[in-house]
Motif scaffolding. Sequence first.
Motif, short mmCIF file in Angstrom:
data_model
loop_
_atom_site.label_atom_id
_atom_site.label_comp_id
_atom_site.label_asym_id
_atom_site.label_seq_id
_atom_site.Cartn_x
_atom_site.Cartn_y
_atom_site.Cartn_z
N UNK A 337 51.15 52.34 56.60
CA UNK A 337 52.10 51.24 56.49
C UNK A 337 53.47 51.74 56.04
N UNK A 338 53.50 52.70 55.11
CA UNK A 338 54.84 53.12 54.66
C UNK A 338 55.62 53.78 55.78
N UNK A 341 57.03 50.96 57.81
CA UNK A 341 58.18 50.33 57.14
C UNK A 341 59.40 51.24 57.26
N UNK A 350 49.36 36.59 59.35
CA UNK A 350 49.02 35.19 59.60
C UNK A 350 48.42 34.54 58.36
N UNK A 351 47.94 35.35 57.43
CA UNK A 351 47.26 34.79 56.26
C UNK A 351 48.07 35.13 55.02
N UNK A 355 46.81 38.07 52.64
CA UNK A 355 47.39 39.35 53.05
C UNK A 355 48.89 39.45 52.84
N UNK A 358 51.12 38.62 46.77
CA UNK A 358 50.34 38.69 45.54
C UNK A 358 50.65 37.39 44.80
N UNK A 360 50.01 36.27 42.13
CA UNK A 360 50.28 36.34 40.69
C UNK A 360 51.75 36.67 40.42
N UNK A 370 57.98 45.03 49.16
CA UNK A 370 57.64 45.93 50.26
C UNK A 370 58.62 47.10 50.37
N UNK A 424 60.01 40.66 54.02
CA UNK A 424 60.10 41.60 55.14
C UNK A 424 61.52 41.80 55.62
N UNK B 276 55.03 48.64 39.09
CA UNK B 276 54.95 47.50 40.00
C UNK B 276 53.74 47.62 40.92
N UNK B 279 50.40 46.52 39.37
CA UNK B 279 50.21 45.07 39.41
C UNK B 279 49.89 44.61 40.83
N UNK B 280 50.55 45.22 41.80
CA UNK B 280 50.34 44.81 43.20
C UNK B 280 48.90 45.09 43.63
N UNK B 283 46.63 42.66 41.82
CA UNK B 283 46.83 41.26 42.16
C UNK B 283 46.28 40.92 43.53
N UNK B 284 46.50 41.79 44.50
CA UNK B 284 46.00 41.55 45.85
C UNK B 284 46.14 42.85 46.62
N UNK B 286 44.94 43.89 49.36
CA UNK B 286 45.19 43.76 50.80
C UNK B 286 46.69 43.65 51.05
N UNK B 287 47.29 42.72 50.31
CA UNK B 287 48.73 42.52 50.47
C UNK B 287 49.49 43.77 50.08
N UNK B 289 48.48 46.87 50.28
CA UNK B 289 48.33 47.87 51.32
C UNK B 289 49.26 47.57 52.49
N UNK B 290 49.33 46.28 52.85
CA UNK B 290 50.20 45.89 53.96
C UNK B 290 51.67 45.92 53.57
N UNK B 291 51.96 46.16 52.28
CA UNK B 291 53.35 46.31 51.87
C UNK B 291 53.69 47.78 51.71
N UNK B 292 52.80 48.66 52.12
CA UNK B 292 53.08 50.08 52.08
C UNK B 292 52.73 50.77 50.77
N UNK B 294 50.52 52.91 48.39
CA UNK B 294 49.43 53.86 48.61
C UNK B 294 48.37 53.61 47.54
N UNK B 447 40.57 31.30 58.12
CA UNK B 447 41.60 32.23 57.69
C UNK B 447 41.31 33.67 58.10
N UNK B 448 40.23 33.87 58.81
CA UNK B 448 39.92 35.25 59.17
C UNK B 448 40.82 35.71 60.30
N UNK B 449 41.11 37.00 60.30
CA UNK B 449 41.93 37.52 61.39
C UNK B 449 41.22 37.24 62.71
#
Lengths: 522, 450
Positions: A337-338, A341, A350-351, A355, A358, A360, A370, A424, B276, B279-280, B283-284, B286-287, B289-292, B294, B447-449
């Motif tokens: 992903x990095x 980006x 989509x979710x 996804x 966060x 929180x 990001x 994004x 940061x 916490x990421x 917290x989530x 999945x999110x 990982x999709x924000x880059x 590692x 909500x599933x892909x």
Amino acid sequence: MVAAAVILEMRGITKEFPGVRALDNVSLTVRAGEIHSICGENGAGKSTLMKVLSGVYPYGTYGGEIVYQGEVSRFKDIRSSELAGIVIIHQELALIPELSITENIFLGNEPGRRGVINWVQAKQRAIELLARVGLEDDPDTQVKNLGVGKQQLVEIAKALNKSVKLLILDEPTAALNEAESQHLLDLIRGLKGRGISSIMISHKLNEIEQVSDSITIIRDGKAIETLDVVADGVNEDRIIRGMVGRVLENRFPARTPDIGEVIFEIRNWVVEHPLTKHRLVVKNSSFIVRRGEVVGFAGLMGAGRTELAMSIFGRSYGTFISGQVFKNGKEIQLRNVSEAIDHGIAYVSEDRKALGLNLLDDVKRSVVSAKLSKISTADVVSEVKERKFAEEYRTSLRIKTPTVDMGVNKLSGGNQQKVVLAKWMFTDPDILILDEPTRGIDVGAKTEIYGIIRDFAAQGKAVIMISSELPELLGVSDRIYTIFEGAITNNLTAEEATPEALMRSMTSAKKAASATTIGTRP
Amino acid sequence: MTTTTATPKKSGGLRDLSKMFGTGSSGRQVGILGALVVIIVFFQVATDGLTLDPTNLINLVNANAYVLILAIGMVMVIIAGHIDLSVGSVAAFVGIVVATSMTSWHLPWGLAILLGLGIGVLIGAWHGFWVAYIGVPAFIVTLAGMLIFRGANQWFGNSISVTVPVDYTFIGAGFLNDFGPNTNYSNGTLILGLLVALAVIYQEFRARRTQTIMGSEKAPLWVSLVKVIVLDAVVIYATLLFAGGRVGTSFPVSGIILGLLVLAYAFITRNTTFGRHIYAVGGNWHAAELSGVKIKRINFLVMLNMSVIASIAGMIGVARAGASGPADGVGWELDAIAAVFIGGAAVAGGIGTIIGSIVGGLVIAVLNNGLQLLGIGIDRVQIIKGLVLLLAVGVDVYSKKSGRPSLIGLMTRNRQSASGAQSVTVPDRPAVTPTSSAEESSRPQSTTPN
């Protein structure tokens, strides 16, 4: 022939969620011993209607009434509807993989006395039930060792054990291959012979046409029409017309696209399912995107749109098999992903709750999350810059929040989505991939998001938009690719694209002959 | 001292006071800080002033510094969504090696400390490897580590105690050397206190300046003044207490080490990209990982850091006791975990702060100390500690379930409406809708892909 009795009548069902009316005065009549299909686009309200029927949304949370077997029913949960003989089989199977077939069939319904299970009786009964659904496996087999098709049969056996009278199947064949689908459809027809009625939700119109006795079409939470397959001479075209025949409202901001050279190209993209080897979820797909262009991707649930997008975005989905990515004519590698980006690619999931965000975090932290490097010196995040950018996006995207210190979980869906977009945009992408960017948000916020997309494309950047809402795709896109079963089946310009043409390419590969990549390759 | 992110709103009299320590997530911290003050006052009264006696306070710091240090690493592990059960054993193992290196191999104490830190790095890398790259749950990895390094401690030390040289005990039981004019106080402590007091003023000044740069509304000046005065009064009072102990004592060296670590890690978790990302991930992921982010690297570093911190705690523990033994560090992991959860961290990860965990640790420490001063046996002290942990987390979970941010949040809200101040005017219609279960289910499709 005796006029068939009515087993179920749903009258004037209305179901509201905050800001959205999911079902608006929907009525549905199912005759005893028929197969009744429900058709509609994603988000039309089909699943919500079935959740009302099965008690997932208990009595009192919706308007209207359900008359089942001549009596007004007030189901307070799934269990009470199951006791009455209504069983719903979800798209997501509710089996426990580690347990055997027998254990799954009798879960929550175990034969025996005083909590001691009579396994001999259970197994005998399981063998009977498996014979009825045509499954020859040993009932002691663990469910995880069965294919999806056979698991589906186990679910039906489980339903039969509950002396089901009305079986609801939500996309039963979505994950099945041709032979498995055929077996399942034959089975449903067989059950009809034994007096079990079925309600089937499906996107596969040929199957609907093949097995249904009647079809109800739902659009935007309203029941549009109910067709009798024989009497009305229903065919696929007739269904499609019912599904998409809506007047396009003028909610798409006017834009004059200024389309430049090709900025992004995918060649021969092949991706394997993450768990099942040799099952391809993306099949040899190629496409191009030009500067200033909004490219739509149309496809039904499970067609592989999200899988395609996520696998491009740093191989976030599945196992990469082969394919090339070009940006501005130069091949680039997007191994994670990095890297994606860094190459100016952004993917809005989509979710957004699972996804995208966060939940929180607060707004300002979400916006910068990001690309922290953009506001950091020597890995120290500047809170001054963080706040500055957050405030900028709050203003430019009109995120409605009292302060940027507000937790994102407290924002409405539309505003959460704007926070994700801000997140994004903050990465300064050249190619913005949007996956269902307006799902679950109200009309006002949708229009604003279309505006954001337009402004972004107007900067000479490119947008890829995946959407299940055809009017949205048609309203926003300059060009639309259709996907069916993991392969790109068509490529239509805005002028060529009509709901009917799209739906046809989304539901079959027949038009694949014309699916050649247009435009010039660098 | 929480650095505030005071969210400036329209001023409304006393209500502005609530901005003193920031809003939102730090509300829980204020609550637990309040609980700490109440407990201190209670024991001060109940023990006839023994609690805030200089000797007792110095003792309190010395006896708890290593658990509080452990809490620093533990909260990071817990924020990332893991747990570390091995810290007591790791501390003990590092302790015995460091003690033996000085006593038997005659290593100078500086080198011995470096050796200890090095062992911490190796053990942490071992844990991090299993957690991050193999994917074994941290609970299992560190349960194994707990056994392995306890055994290693006893094997290496033949299950006997090894004493350490006197000059080494400085880091665990030492005091600042006195210097300068005779003031009847420890001059080192006075200077330290003065520095802290000035830092408080500077911090507040900087926060206000930042708000000015941002052009955002500030809390009224008087709120800042009250805040600085209250905090500095506490600092000066504590300084005089610590400085006024027996001749030759001062604020303990272990406390200074703790303070420096707290400052460093509060900064790391709050202000760096690494912080940061912790916490990421919690917290989530999945999110994240999709924000880059590692993820593997973050998990590895968090586990590694925990063992390094455990090695520091172990070395300080040995220095305080003057010896390293086979039962060192037993139960430390549980004290550290309790401190973190009392301090407001979430079991599921993603939530927690260094400062909160330190305050949580202090609650346990003061409770321990006060009950012992009252002559209550260790048996009943444990029962009370257990109940406090359950109560603190129970209240938090309950108030979250009831849809309130926290009990403290509820109290402040009531006070706000009671003071008659109208809350912020939100432009247009209310943008903020409460997150309810209905909102969750407002998406008709799965909500599933797809």
